[in-house]
Design a protein around this motif. Structure first.
Motif, PDB file in Angstrom:
ATOM      1  N   VAL A  47       0.812  -1.522   0.117  1.00 25.29           N
ATOM      2  CA  VAL A  47      -0.049  -0.238  -0.074  1.00 25.29           C
ATOM      3  C   VAL A  47       0.771   1.386  -0.105  1.00 25.29           C
ATOM      4  O   VAL A  47       0.589   2.357  -0.607  1.00 25.29           O
ATOM      5  CB  VAL A  47      -0.766  -0.052   1.686  1.00 25.29           C
ATOM      6  N   PHE A  48       1.655   0.936   0.775  1.00 28.61           N
ATOM      7  CA  PHE A  48       2.354   2.511   0.922  1.00 28.61           C
ATOM      8  C   PHE A  48       3.942   2.329  -0.109  1.00 28.61           C
ATOM      9  O   PHE A  48       4.737   2.798  -0.329  1.00 28.61           O
ATOM     10  CB  PHE A  48       2.745   3.003   2.276  1.00 28.61           C
ATOM     11  N   GLY A  49       4.654   1.375  -0.147  1.00 31.68           N
ATOM     12  CA  GLY A  49       6.253   0.858  -0.630  1.00 31.68           C
ATOM     13  C   GLY A  49       6.776   0.866  -0.274  1.00 31.68           C
ATOM     14  O   GLY A  49       7.780   1.359   0.352  1.00 31.68           O
ATOM     15  N   VAL A  50       6.571   0.330   1.317  1.00 31.64           N
ATOM     16  CA  VAL A  50       7.907   0.325   2.276  1.00 31.64           C
ATOM     17  C   VAL A  50       8.401  -1.058   2.817  1.00 31.64           C
ATOM     18  O   VAL A  50       7.606  -2.045   2.020  1.00 31.64           O
ATOM     19  CB  VAL A  50       7.458   0.953   3.083  1.00 31.64           C
ATOM     20  N   SER A  51       8.969  -1.336   2.903  1.00 31.27           N
ATOM     21  CA  SER A  51      10.445  -2.323   4.008  1.00 31.27           C
ATOM     22  C   SER A  51       9.668  -2.854   4.806  1.00 31.27           C
ATOM     23  O   SER A  51       8.910  -2.555   5.477  1.00 31.27           O
ATOM     24  CB  SER A  51      11.155  -2.257   3.680  1.00 31.27           C
ATOM     25  N   ASP A  52      10.321  -3.605   5.084  1.00 28.08           N
ATOM     26  CA  ASP A  52      10.177  -4.731   6.665  1.00 28.08           C
ATOM     27  C   ASP A  52      10.529  -4.104   7.372  1.00 28.08           C
ATOM     28  O   ASP A  52       9.515  -3.588   8.422  1.00 28.08           O
ATOM     29  CB  ASP A  52      10.745  -6.121   6.730  1.00 28.08           C
ATOM     30  N   ALA A  53      11.321  -3.402   7.987  1.00 26.95           N
ATOM     31  CA  ALA A  53      12.018  -2.473   8.625  1.00 26.95           C
ATOM     32  C   ALA A  53      11.465  -1.102   8.620  1.00 26.95           C
ATOM     33  O   ALA A  53      10.747  -0.427   9.952  1.00 26.95           O
ATOM     34  CB  ALA A  53      13.150  -1.911   8.860  1.00 26.95           C
ATOM     35  N   GLN A  54      10.573  -0.505   7.773  1.00 33.64           N
ATOM     36  CA  GLN A  54       9.763   0.795   8.001  1.00 33.64           C
ATOM     37  C   GLN A  54       7.722   0.317   8.493  1.00 33.64           C
ATOM     38  O   GLN A  54       8.145   1.027   8.816  1.00 33.64           O
ATOM     39  CB  GLN A  54       9.555   1.195   6.228  1.00 33.64           C
ATOM     40  N   VAL A  55       8.198  -1.540   7.413  1.00 35.31           N
ATOM     41  CA  VAL A  55       6.338  -1.297   8.042  1.00 35.31           C
ATOM     42  C   VAL A  55       6.536  -2.091  10.360  1.00 35.31           C
ATOM     43  O   VAL A  55       6.106  -0.814  10.811  1.00 35.31           O
ATOM     44  CB  VAL A  55       6.409  -2.807   7.995  1.00 35.31           C
ATOM     45  N   GLY A  56       7.680  -2.466  10.384  1.00 32.72           N
ATOM     46  CA  GLY A  56       7.617  -1.838  12.076  1.00 32.72           C
ATOM     47  C   GLY A  56       7.932  -1.001  12.445  1.00 32.72           C
ATOM     48  O   GLY A  56       7.092  -1.108  13.559  1.00 32.72           O
ATOM     49  N   LEU A  57       7.964   0.144  11.780  1.00 38.40           N
ATOM     50  CA  LEU A  57       8.128   1.613  12.395  1.00 38.40           C
ATOM     51  C   LEU A  57       6.263   2.431  12.790  1.00 38.40           C
ATOM     52  O   LEU A  57       6.183   2.876  13.622  1.00 38.40           O
ATOM     53  CB  LEU A  57       8.401   2.580  11.616  1.00 38.40           C
ATOM     54  N   VAL A  58       5.508   1.021  11.992  1.00 38.93           N
ATOM     55  CA  VAL A  58       3.918   1.143  12.579  1.00 38.93           C
ATOM     56  C   VAL A  58       3.988   1.239  13.622  1.00 38.93           C
ATOM     57  O   VAL A  58       3.314   1.340  14.734  1.00 38.93           O
ATOM     58  CB  VAL A  58       2.937   0.573  11.515  1.00 38.93           C
ATOM     59  N   ILE A  59       4.583  -0.124  14.748  1.00 36.08           N
ATOM     60  CA  ILE A  59       4.512  -0.449  16.190  1.00 36.08           C
ATOM     61  C   ILE A  59       5.210   0.868  16.781  1.00 36.08           C
ATOM     62  O   ILE A  59       5.147   0.705  17.361  1.00 36.08           O
ATOM     63  CB  ILE A  59       5.423  -1.944  16.421  1.00 36.08           C
ATOM     64  N   THR A  60       6.726   0.847  16.505  1.00 31.65           N
ATOM     65  CA  THR A  60       7.899   1.778  17.474  1.00 31.65           C
ATOM     66  C   THR A  60       7.103   3.057  17.431  1.00 31.65           C
ATOM     67  O   THR A  60       7.556   3.364  18.551  1.00 31.65           O
ATOM     68  CB  THR A  60       8.726   1.407  16.317  1.00 31.65           C
ATOM     69  N   ALA A  61       6.690   3.665  16.690  1.00 30.70           N
ATOM     70  CA  ALA A  61       5.871   4.861  16.461  1.00 30.70           C
ATOM     71  C   ALA A  61       4.506   4.610  17.806  1.00 30.70           C
ATOM     72  O   ALA A  61       5.053   6.039  18.294  1.00 30.70           O
ATOM     73  CB  ALA A  61       5.164   5.389  15.014  1.00 30.70           C
ATOM     74  N   TYR A  62       4.137   3.960  17.996  1.00 29.67           N
ATOM     75  CA  TYR A  62       3.018   3.734  18.767  1.00 29.67           C
ATOM     76  C   TYR A  62       3.980   3.210  19.678  1.00 29.67           C
ATOM     77  O   TYR A  62       2.994   4.370  21.215  1.00 29.67           O
ATOM     78  CB  TYR A  62       2.475   2.461  18.092  1.00 29.67           C
TER      79      TYR A  62
END
Length: 401
Positions: A47-62
């Motif tokens: 959907v956003f054209g991101v990597s696994d590490a970037q997807v992890g930021l969805v958890i980290t930012a929270y």
């Protein structure tokens, strides 16, 4: 006024207590932020054209805001009251979380997740603090166990709900967060403020809190929280969904039920915590819980199929159902009522630190050190399982002597 004062101290769940239902609602919302969208993480990559590490930021930012905000929220709750702190946090959580459904950039997702994380920072903390304020003795243990069981049941449903809603569109699960706004409005009018004792001046308060934080028992509990949530959020809620997607080709709707096994087992065990707490000391139960964590991770590594992974996760849920009520009971009984929210705030700060470090560590090392992320996730899960199993076994052996 303390609701248990004129009641039989051996009583269990106070079903007629309005406070109980706000405690349960706040706790359920507090654990919604990750488990609801964990099955959706693989869908966010295209959907956003991101990597696994970037997807992890969805958890980290929270989880990141909770490291710094929660101790402050504990101070605020001890000074201005539990309800006056809880209501704004619920509303912020709901508005920011639901707002993600309407954005079209990954930066906006991360920004709103950060704001939502501020709202979530002290929800469970305040819920458990209120339990400590209102109930005592066997009733307190029973309510803590029931709260943990309800959290587990809710957490079992969240991956299912998130995975099912994601089949409609990736953004739909985020709309579900809006329920927190309704709970916040109801709490503003219906939640009675517990009696938490006489507040002291801020300097004296911080001095007393600082002294307690360095008690050996407090340090051990905080270390256990950090390790437990680093592994839970790194291995189970971040690495495992990505592994199941890449290795077995599972969709969000299929990943959800597998992750829900943790919550199913946790809810079952937590519901019996009142009895379990009479079997071993809290510190011994924490050590045994870590052994269950490790056995689960080793089982996930050995699992030849998604079904076997789900079975292995039951052991992780057993450990979680033992560890968290034991930790919460220890923390809220370690200090007087006027320091309770501050201590719970520090507990949640370390919890959030573990939640933040875990996803970053697992996704970063899997991408940086291994030829494929599948091999990386498998190796990291194995290593974590070995370390956690041995650590829990050694701790239990020492505590028995």
């Amino acid at each position: 006024m303390n609701e248990h004062a004129n009641a039989d101290p051996s009583a269990t769940i106070p079903w007629r207590s309005r406070t109980l239902y706000f405690v349960i609602a706040s706790s359920l919302i507090g654990v919604m932020g990750v488990s609801l969208i964990s099955p959706v993480l693989p869908d966010l990559r295209p959907v956003f054209g991101v990597s696994d590490a970037q997807v992890g930021l969805v958890i980290t930012a929270y989880t990141l805001p909770g490291i710094f905000v929660t101790p402050f929220m504990g101070l605020v709750a001890d000074r201005v009251g539990r309800r006056n702190t809880l209501v704004p946090l619920l509303i912020l959580f709901g508005v920011a979380g639901a707002g993600i459904a309407f954005v079209d950039t990954f930066r906006a997702v991360i920004a709103l997740r950060f704001l939502q994380g501020i709202g979530a920072s002290a929800l469970v903390t305040l819920a458990i603090t209120i339990v400590g304020d209102v109930y005592e003795g066997p009733r307190r243990n029973a309510v803590i166990g029931f709260n943990g069981s309800t959290i587990g049941a809710g957490a079992a449903m969240y991956p299912l709900i998130g995975g099912a809603l994601a089949t409609i569109r990736w953004s739909v699960p985020f709309l579900f967060f809006g329920i927190a706004v309704l709970v916040g409005v109801l709490a503003a009018f219906l939640l009675e403020e517990p009696d938490s004792g006489v507040a002291t001046d801020v300097r004296t308060y911080l001095s007393r809190l600082w002294a307690v934080l360095f008690l050996p028992e407090a340090l051990a509990i905080y270390l256990a929280i950090f390790v437990a949530f680093s592994v839970f959020y790194g291995a189970i809620l971040t690495a495992l969904p990505l592994l199941l997607s890449d290795e077995f080709g599972l969709t969000s709707g299929q990943i959800g039920p597998i992750l829900a096994m943790v919550a199913v087992a946790s809810a079952t065990v937590s519901s019996q915590f009142g009895r379990i707490s009479q079997w071993r000391s809290a510190s011994q139960l924490v050590a045994l819980g870590f052994v269950a964590y490790g056995v689960s991770l080793l089982g996930v590594w050995l699992a030849p199929s998604p079904i076997a992974v789900g079975v292995a996760l039951l052991s992780f849920g057993v450990g979680f159902g033992i560890v968290m009520p034991s930790i919460d009971t220890t923390v809220i009984t370690l200090v007087s009522a006027d320091l309770r929210a501050g201590m719970m705030g520090m507990r949640t700060s370390l919890l959030r630190l573990g939640q933040t470090v875990g996803p970053i560590a697992f996704t970063f090392f899997a991408e940086a050190l291994f030829v494929t992320t599948v091999a990386g996730y498998r190796t990291l899960i194995l290593g974590s399982g070995v370390v956690v199993t041995l650590g829990g076994a050694v701790a239990y052996a020492l505590l028995r002597n």
